[in-house]
Design an enzyme around this catalytic site. Structure first.
Site, PDB file in Angstrom:
ATOM      1  N   GLY A 222       6.472   1.804  11.287  1.00  0.00           N
ATOM      2  CA  GLY A 222       6.287   0.480  11.887  1.00  0.00           C
ATOM      3  C   GLY A 222       4.862  -0.030  11.856  1.00  0.00           C
TER       4      GLY A 222
ATOM      5  N   GLU B 186      10.698   8.706  17.288  1.00  0.00           N
ATOM      6  CA  GLU B 186      10.806   7.904  18.520  1.00  0.00           C
ATOM      7  C   GLU B 186      11.559   8.687  19.599  1.00  0.00           C
ATOM      8  OE1 GLU B 186      12.380   4.477  16.555  1.00  0.00           O
ATOM      9  OE2 GLU B 186      10.408   4.107  15.680  1.00  0.00           O
TER      10      GLU B 186
ATOM     11  N   ASN C  73      17.900   2.320   9.197  1.00  0.00           N
ATOM     12  CA  ASN C  73      17.877   2.668  10.622  1.00  0.00           C
ATOM     13  C   ASN C  73      17.575   1.383  11.399  1.00  0.00           C
ATOM     14  OD1 ASN C  73      17.479   3.629  13.171  1.00  0.00           O
ATOM     15  ND2 ASN C  73      15.678   4.896  12.683  1.00  0.00           N
ATOM     16  N   TRP C  74      18.634   0.818  11.997  1.00  0.00           N
ATOM     17  CA  TRP C  74      18.464  -0.459  12.717  1.00  0.00           C
ATOM     18  C   TRP C  74      17.787  -0.261  14.080  1.00  0.00           C
ATOM     19  CZ3 TRP C  74      23.741  -3.552  12.059  1.00  0.00           C
ATOM     20  CH2 TRP C  74      23.860  -3.938  10.717  1.00  0.00           C
ATOM     21  N   LYS C  75      17.624   0.979  14.490  1.00  0.00           N
ATOM     22  CA  LYS C  75      17.041   1.283  15.812  1.00  0.00           C
ATOM     23  C   LYS C  75      17.788   0.487  16.897  1.00  0.00           C
ATOM     24  CE  LYS C  75      12.863   2.626  13.464  1.00  0.00           C
ATOM     25  NZ  LYS C  75      11.433   2.836  13.457  1.00  0.00           N
TER      26      LYS C  75
ATOM     27  N   GLU D 264       8.982  11.648   7.808  1.00  0.00           N
ATOM     28  CA  GLU D 264       8.495  10.376   8.326  1.00  0.00           C
ATOM     29  C   GLU D 264       7.173  10.618   9.071  1.00  0.00           C
ATOM     30  OE1 GLU D 264      11.893   7.300   8.845  1.00  0.00           O
ATOM     31  OE2 GLU D 264      11.728   8.443  10.687  1.00  0.00           O
TER      32      GLU D 264
ATOM     33  N   HIS E 281      14.422  11.925  15.276  1.00  0.00           N
ATOM     34  CA  HIS E 281      13.516  10.838  14.894  1.00  0.00           C
ATOM     35  C   HIS E 281      12.278  10.903  15.791  1.00  0.00           C
ATOM     36  CE1 HIS E 281      11.894   6.832  14.276  1.00  0.00           C
ATOM     37  NE2 HIS E 281      12.601   6.797  13.154  1.00  0.00           N
TER      38      HIS E 281
ATOM     39  N   GLY F 268      13.251   1.428   8.304  1.00  0.00           N
ATOM     40  CA  GLY F 268      13.368   0.827   9.634  1.00  0.00           C
ATOM     41  C   GLY F 268      13.282  -0.682   9.544  1.00  0.00           C
ATOM     42  N   GLY F 269      12.087  -1.228   9.801  1.00  0.00           N
ATOM     43  CA  GLY F 269      11.874  -2.669   9.862  1.00  0.00           C
ATOM     44  C   GLY F 269      12.459  -3.438   8.678  1.00  0.00           C
TER      45      GLY F 269
ATOM     46  N   SER G 223       7.272   2.624   6.892  1.00  0.00           N
ATOM     47  CA  SER G 223       6.790   1.398   6.242  1.00  0.00           C
ATOM     48  C   SER G 223       7.262   1.252   4.789  1.00  0.00           C
ATOM     49  CB  SER G 223       5.262   1.316   6.325  1.00  0.00           C
ATOM     50  OG  SER G 223       4.879   1.195   7.687  1.00  0.00           O
TER      51      SER G 223
HETATM   52  P1  13P Z   1       9.683   1.497   9.500  1.00  0.00           P
HETATM   53  O1  13P Z   1      10.341   1.378   8.153  1.00  0.00           O
HETATM   54  O2  13P Z   1       9.838   0.272  10.348  1.00  0.00           O
HETATM   55  O3  13P Z   1       8.268   1.951   9.379  1.00  0.00           O
HETATM   56  O4  13P Z   1      10.465   2.638  10.300  1.00  0.00           O
HETATM   57  C1  13P Z   1      10.723   3.821   9.659  1.00  0.00           C
HETATM   58  C2  13P Z   1      11.687   4.571  10.470  1.00  0.00           C
HETATM   59  O5  13P Z   1      11.412   4.906  11.617  1.00  0.00           O
HETATM   60  C3  13P Z   1      12.990   4.851   9.877  1.00  0.00           C
HETATM   61  O6  13P Z   1      13.679   5.797  10.612  1.00  0.00           O
END
Ligand code: 13P
Length: 319
Positions: free
Chosen positions: A249, A175, A91-93, A243, A173, A304-305, A283
């Site tokens: 994050g 977010e 997930n590149w956000k 999640e 998600h 994510g990250g 994470s």
């Molecule tokens: P991180 O891996 O940066 O914690 O993010 C997880 C995420 O939100 C994947 O959708």
């Protein structure tokens, strides 16, 4: 006139001439030729004695058959989730641009193990570019409209995602739930739209730190799942991603035992979920991904990250 037929779980609309009068006026333009050469053929009067080039009933049949085949193909090309043993979804956000896409494609080799399903979810504007350049991985969107069509400025429909051969889409998600106030009901509708168009929704659920501290994790997950899962969801067309909001994050993760027991809770909470693919996100990095994905009730990771840190992502997906 549009005739609606239902093919398995998909509704198909087939266009035919509007009224009986239209059909008759169409038919009047043609005449039946006499057998054997002319049997069941309709051709324009002007060329009736030359060559049969127009066959109205046949053409209609061909159209119907073609429509059915197209819809069937759409259904068939929905990814077969059971053919994969693990899923790694990047997930590149809101990160990434054209240069990053080129760098990603240059640096990242897909694993030889074809039982690993790799999905990359860039921002919407790059979906098509990535889709055209991709090799051996799937493309996912990060969001979709709950509406099919209409006056909804700024929205992207599942139908248009399908036009661009997008196979997966993250919905709900945290977010989006927290920053954009997305509710379970909307997530449910989004999942419905996606499934209808042969795209696999990755439905995210997770508790906040406060809810965890209050010991309400299972209650929160149960409610999110109950309300945000479309009735049309099943283990072949939908993925669940757990999640924990506090793990996203932050570098914090639940213990492996906690991840396993929460996934087991999700799987057993409703017999409908017994065979679902359930991914963990929050994470995930190269130092914990193998252990997490090896847990019995974990079918993969939503990353994510670490998915935009190419050295990290490479290690996570490597054989
Ligand atoms: P991180 O891996 O940066 O914690 O993010 C997880 C995420 O939100 C994947 O959708």
């Amino acid at each position: 006139m549009l005739i609606s037929i239902t093919l398995r779980n998909l509704e198909v609309e087939i266009g035919v001439p509007d009224t009986e009068a239209t059909i008759l006026s169409e038919l009047n333009k043609f005449e039946y030729l006499s057998p054997p050469l002319k049997k069941n053929r309709l051709i324009p009067k002007s060329i009736a004695n030359t060559k049969a080039i127009f066959d109205f009933p046949r053409l209609l049949n061909i159209n119907i058959v073609a429509s059915i085949i197209i819809v069937s193909i759409r259904e068939i090309i929905m990814i077969k989730l059971d053919s994969f043993s693990s899923f790694f979804i990047a997930n590149w956000k809101l990160h990434g641009n054209l240069n990053f896409i080129d760098e990603f494609l240059d640096k990242i080799q897909m694993p030889n193990d074809i039982s690993k399903c790799i999905v990359v979810c860039p921002t919407s504007i790059y979906l098509d570019t990535l889709s055209q350049k991709k090799k051996k991985f799937f493309i996912g969107a990060q969001n979709v409209s709950q509406y099919e069509d209409g006056a909804y400025t700024g929205e992207i429909s599942s139908n248009s995602l399908r036009d661009f051969k997008i196979d997966f889409c993250i919905v709900g998600h945290s977010e989006r739930r927290q920053i954009f106030y997305e509710k379970n009901g909307e997530i449910n509708l989004k999942s419905f739209q996606l499934i209808k168009d042969g795209i696999i929704p990755i439905v995210c659920v997770g508790e906040t730190l406060e809810e965890k501290k209050q010991g309400r994790t299972n209650e929160v997950l149960e409610n999110q799942l109950k309300e945000s899962m479309s009735d049309s969801s099943n283990s072949s067309n939908t993925i669940i991603a757990y999640e924990p909001v506090w793990a996203i994050g932050t570098g914090l993760t639940p213990s492996y035992e906690e991840i396993e027991s929460t996934h087991k809770f999700i799987r057993e909470n409703n017999k409908k979920f017994n065979n679902f693919k359930i991914l963990y996100g929050g994470s995930v990095k190269s130092s914990n991904s193998k252990e997490i994905v090896a847990l019995p009730n974990v079918d993969g990771a939503l990353i994510g990250g670490a998915s935009i840190n190419l050295d990290e992502f490479k290690k996570i997906i490597e054989d």
